[in-house]
Every structure is written in C-alpha cells, then in structure tokens.
Enzyme design. Structure first.
Site, mmCIF file in Angstrom:
data_model
loop_
_atom_site.group_PDB
_atom_site.id
_atom_site.type_symbol
_atom_site.label_atom_id
_atom_site.label_comp_id
_atom_site.label_asym_id
_atom_site.label_seq_id
_atom_site.Cartn_x
_atom_site.Cartn_y
_atom_site.Cartn_z
ATOM 1 N N CYS A 126 0.855 -1.195 0.000
ATOM 2 C CA CYS A 126 0.000 0.000 0.000
ATOM 3 C C CYS A 126 0.881 1.232 0.000
ATOM 4 O O CYS A 126 1.121 1.834 1.039
ATOM 5 C CB CYS A 126 -0.853 0.024 1.260
ATOM 6 S SG CYS A 126 -2.098 -1.236 1.299
ATOM 7 N N CYS A 137 -4.363 -8.388 6.538
ATOM 8 C CA CYS A 137 -4.108 -7.220 5.694
ATOM 9 C C CYS A 137 -5.356 -6.339 5.684
ATOM 10 O O CYS A 137 -6.470 -6.823 5.481
ATOM 11 C CB CYS A 137 -3.783 -7.714 4.292
ATOM 12 S SG CYS A 137 -3.726 -6.412 3.088
ATOM 13 N N CYS A 159 -6.433 0.514 -16.877
ATOM 14 C CA CYS A 159 -5.848 0.482 -15.535
ATOM 15 C C CYS A 159 -4.471 1.139 -15.542
ATOM 16 O O CYS A 159 -3.748 1.069 -14.557
ATOM 17 C CB CYS A 159 -5.773 -0.951 -15.014
ATOM 18 S SG CYS A 159 -4.926 -2.067 -16.111
#
Ligand code: SAH
Length: 458
Positions: free
Chosen positions: A84, A167, A413
């Site tokens: 992240c 997570c 994307c």
C-alpha cells in the site's frame, strides 16, 4: 554514477511529485531524486544511495516539515510491506494525486490541451470506506524469524516471512482461514514450502469471497496432493468458517508463479458465485475477476453510460475476461461480441451468459489484435476495450479505425498507455475524446482505473 553526489551524502529537499510506485520525487537543481516513504508537500533530509546521470535514489533520514497530506498509516507494517504505497497519505489527497496523474498523462503523453482536459473531466469516484475492499487474497506460507509457521510476506531479499495475516485492504475472513490452515500444519507436522531447497508442502493460501453472495473459496497451493490427514484439514477449515468450496492447487515447480496447472476439488464445486449489479458470475480459482467489487459496479456503470446504448446496438467487448462488461451491456443492446485470449475465461464467459439467460452475447477466444476488420462479427456501433496495463496493440487500434464504430469506450488500468492509445485514435482525425472519469479501484495503492468516451468525428 553522477560525479556531483557521493554515496551517503546528505541532501535536503521538498517532495513535489510521486512516482508510479509511490516514491516521493524531489529535486536539487535539475537533478531528480526518488525517496521512499515521503509524501508530496514534505520537506526532508535524505542520504544518497545511488545515482544515474540525471536522477538518483536517496533514503529518508528526517522529515523537517510534514506535508499537510500526511496521516499515520492504519497498518503498522505498511512501510515494510510496501503493498500500500499511499497509506501515509490522507484518502482525499490520494484521490487528488490520482486524478492529477491521469490528467497529466493525458496532457503530456496524450497531447491533449490542459484546459480541454479540465473541461471534459467528470471526476474521480472514491470509496466511502477505503479499506477491506479486496475480494481476493493470496498469502505465502513460510516460517518467521523465530521459526514459527506464519502467513505474511517475504521481508525484502530474505527467505523469512514477516507475519501479516490480517491485511487491512482484505476481508476479515482471511485471518480466520489462515489460522485454521496453520493450526492444521502445526498439529499434523505439515511443512511449509521452502524456496531455497524446494522442500516442504504448503506454498500459498488463496482466498476469494463473493461480497454480494457471501460465498467463500479457499485454495491451498501445495507441492503435492499426497498429504497426510487431508480430512482433518477440511474439518478444521469447515469448523472455522462457512466455506463454499475448498480446493488444492498443485504446484511442484521451482518458480515464483503462484498457481500450478492442476486443481483438485476437496469440497463444493471448485468455484463460487458473485453478483455485480444483478448479473451473476461464476468465478473459479484461476479466472480473472476484478478485486474490488464495490468499485467494479461503479466502473461498469460508467462504461455502460458512456456506451450510450438504446437497445438496438451491436457492441464489441475486446479484452473481455469472463464476460463481465459484455454481460453488463447485453441487456441494453442488440448483440455483444466478447473477445479474450485466455480459453478458460471464454468458457466462464459462456457459462455466465447461460446462467443469466443472456442469449445475445457471443464469445470468441482470440487476441484482440488478431480479429481484424473483416471478421464474422456484425459491424459494431460501439467498441469497448479494457486491456491489461500495456494497453492496446497497435493492430487492435487499426481495427477500430477501420470498422469506425460511433463510439469507443476505453477502460484502462494504466493512464500512461491509455494516453498513448487515445493520442493515436484522436490524431487520426476519426475520433474526439468526449469525456472521462476515474474510479478508485485500488485505495492505498498508486493505481487508478479510468473510463473514457470517444466519439466518431463526422
Ligand atoms: N473486462 C474484463 C477483463 C479486463 S482484464 C473485466 O473487467 O473483468 C484484461 C483482460 O485482457 C484479461 O482477461 C486478459 O486475459 C486479456 N488479454 C490480455 N491480452 C490480450 C489480448 N492480446 N487479446 C485479448 N485479450 C487479452
């Protein structure tokens, strides 16, 4: 190496931008630095690690002035894990960062005028709660530094696992399932796989959850299916959670590819079902399925509205995966053709059409660049493309320019390859970029999804 800077030399600079991987970017004169764990707006001290001719990497040593966008990461191992890369930015600044990135790529790479881009931009859809959104998790299993069996991730360049079994962007069920698998391994002396010598059995645990259906699938990736007390594994898992299907995937190869070719169903059907809107999908362990179902609905609704369907159109859905966008559009059009390179995905797409009683969608296994303009499909009014990160092959773009649909909906994307492809379509003089919007499918990470609408110039 650049002569002007020496290893371990201290530099002080403002962070003014962020790289694709979420590293902060700053400058000393004309020289560019990439510095992990910094945020746009920080002023920092760092030490030089290595340099090339015009850029280098430095390690953060001190934050002199904190950016207003900084927050304490919710996850205490965010920095070590690296999955992240934006967790230390507030969610609203993550969204701002992402929309700037998309716009800049369209301007710099796509060659579009910046005031035009601002005018046609329809905003970014963020999540109300930007955590716990992933419907799929894959955890490596190994031993931690103290030798205990653990699920987590490999600490950079080591073979020991840093434990992380909950997570924060994944579902809470993951930890329950991982605890059960590890308890079984400890009780029956089942060894985790060791990549150093290929010994051991359990490599990964892969978990999928249908957020709308609530169905859960657990896939345990092992080196062999000759495992003692498999019945105990099943009962321990079933006692821990409500699991629709448990499967073994057998991967004996010395590789970092997670899944092997062989799957053995232990309980259930080997797949789960899920819904996006009112379309039902069958998902098996190996098929591609968008990982953020809440935002996928927003994405597909945007694509559907950009397609401007009134019921009589022919739609081509190139790079269709398991037919998700095709089936989403089938109800509003006369006929849809889906094209996809993976044979299993095409099988799933056909099955998905069948279970939804959709009879006006056809699926063909082929490369999008190979279908050509003279194929057997009816001429399209709308072409939807949703390619992987590398974007569309130029032959696919040629086909679009030859068959000349009224509209092209490009779902992407990666806004850099999107910008490259839009430039080609628009510079041909055949298409005009009409509007675009971004959808945050991957909160806390640097990735963004974009939907764009192109219309034929007459
Ligand atoms: N539209 C789908 C899938 C998007 S992912 C969805 O939203 O779920 C991109 C898909 O393109 C993957 O399924 C991948 O297998 C497929 N693909 C990759 N290269 C391709 C090519 N050259 N031609 C056709 N499909 C391709």
């Amino acid at each position: 190496m650049n002569e002007a800077y020496k290893k371990n030399q201290e530099i002080e600079l403002d962070i003014i931008d962020m790289s694709h991987d979420g590293e902060g970017i700053g400058k000393t004169g004309a020289f560019t630095w990439f510095i992990k764990d910094t945020v746009i707006g920080d002023r920092v001290k760092a030490v030089v690690m290595k340099t090339k001719k015009s850029y280098g990497y430095a390690r953060l040593t001190k934050i002199i002035k904190k950016s207003d966008d900084r927050v304490e990461p919710s996850c205490n191992i965010a920095r070590a894990c690296g999955g992240c890369s934006l967790q230390m930015m507030s969610y609203s600044s993550q969204l701002r960062y992402k929309e700037n990135k998309v716009k800049n790529n369209l301007i710099r790479i796509g060659g579009f005028d910046s005031s035009y881009i601002d005018k046609i931009y329809e905003g970014i859809s963020g999540m109300e709660y930007p955590f716990r959104y992933r419907n799929k998790a894959q955890y490596p299993i190994g031993r931690d530094k103290s030798g205990n069996i653990a699920a987590g991730f490999y600490a950079g360049r080591t073979h020991s696992i840093v434990k992380c079994d909950d997570c924060l962007i994944g579902d809470k069920i993951n930890k329950v399932i991982l605890d059960a698998v590890i308890a079984y391994m400890n009780k029956y002396n089942i060894e985790p796989y060791r990549e150093t010598d290929g010994s051991g059995i359990v490599r990964h645990v892969l978990i999928r959850k249908g957020f709308a259906s609530g169905e859960v699938m657990c896939c345990i990736v092992v080196t062999t299916d000759k495992i003692a007390n498999l019945d105990k594994l099943i009962s321990m898992l079933d006692n821990a959670a409500d699991i629709k299907s448990i499967v073994l995937n057998i991967n004996p190869a010395n590789t970092n590819v997670i899944l092997g070719d062989k799957t053995k169903v232990l309980t259930g059907d080997g797949y789960i079902s899920d819904y996006i809107g009112d379309v039902k999908f069958r998902i098996s362990a190996r098929s591609f399925y968008q990982v953020n179902p809440v935002q996928t609905k927003v994405l597909y609704e945007s694509a559907l509205s950009y397609a401007g369907l009134s019921g009589g159109e022919v739609v081509w859905d190139l790079y269709c995966g398991i037919g998700t966008i095709s089936l989403f559009m089938a109800k509003s059009s006369r006929r849809v053709y889906g094209v996809e390179v993976v044979p299993e995905a095409i099988e799933d797409a056909k099955e998905n059409a069948r279970i939804n009683n959709i009879s006006n969608a056809s699926f063909v296994c082929a490369r999008a660049e190979d279908i050509g303009s003279d194929n057997k499909f009816e001429k399209p009014d709308v072409i939807v493309v949703d390619p992987p990160r590398k974007g569309c092959d130029s032959k696919c773009l040629d086909t679009i320019l030859k068959v000349k649909p009224d509209r092209v909906v490009y779902v992407s994307c990666d806004s850099a390859t999107l910008a490259r492809d839009l430039r080609l379509l628009c510079e041909s003089g055949e298409y005009r970029l009409e509007k675009f919007r971004a959808v945050d499918m991957f909160p806390q990470t640097g990735h963004t999804e974009v939907v764009t609408s192109l219309v034929k110039v007459w």
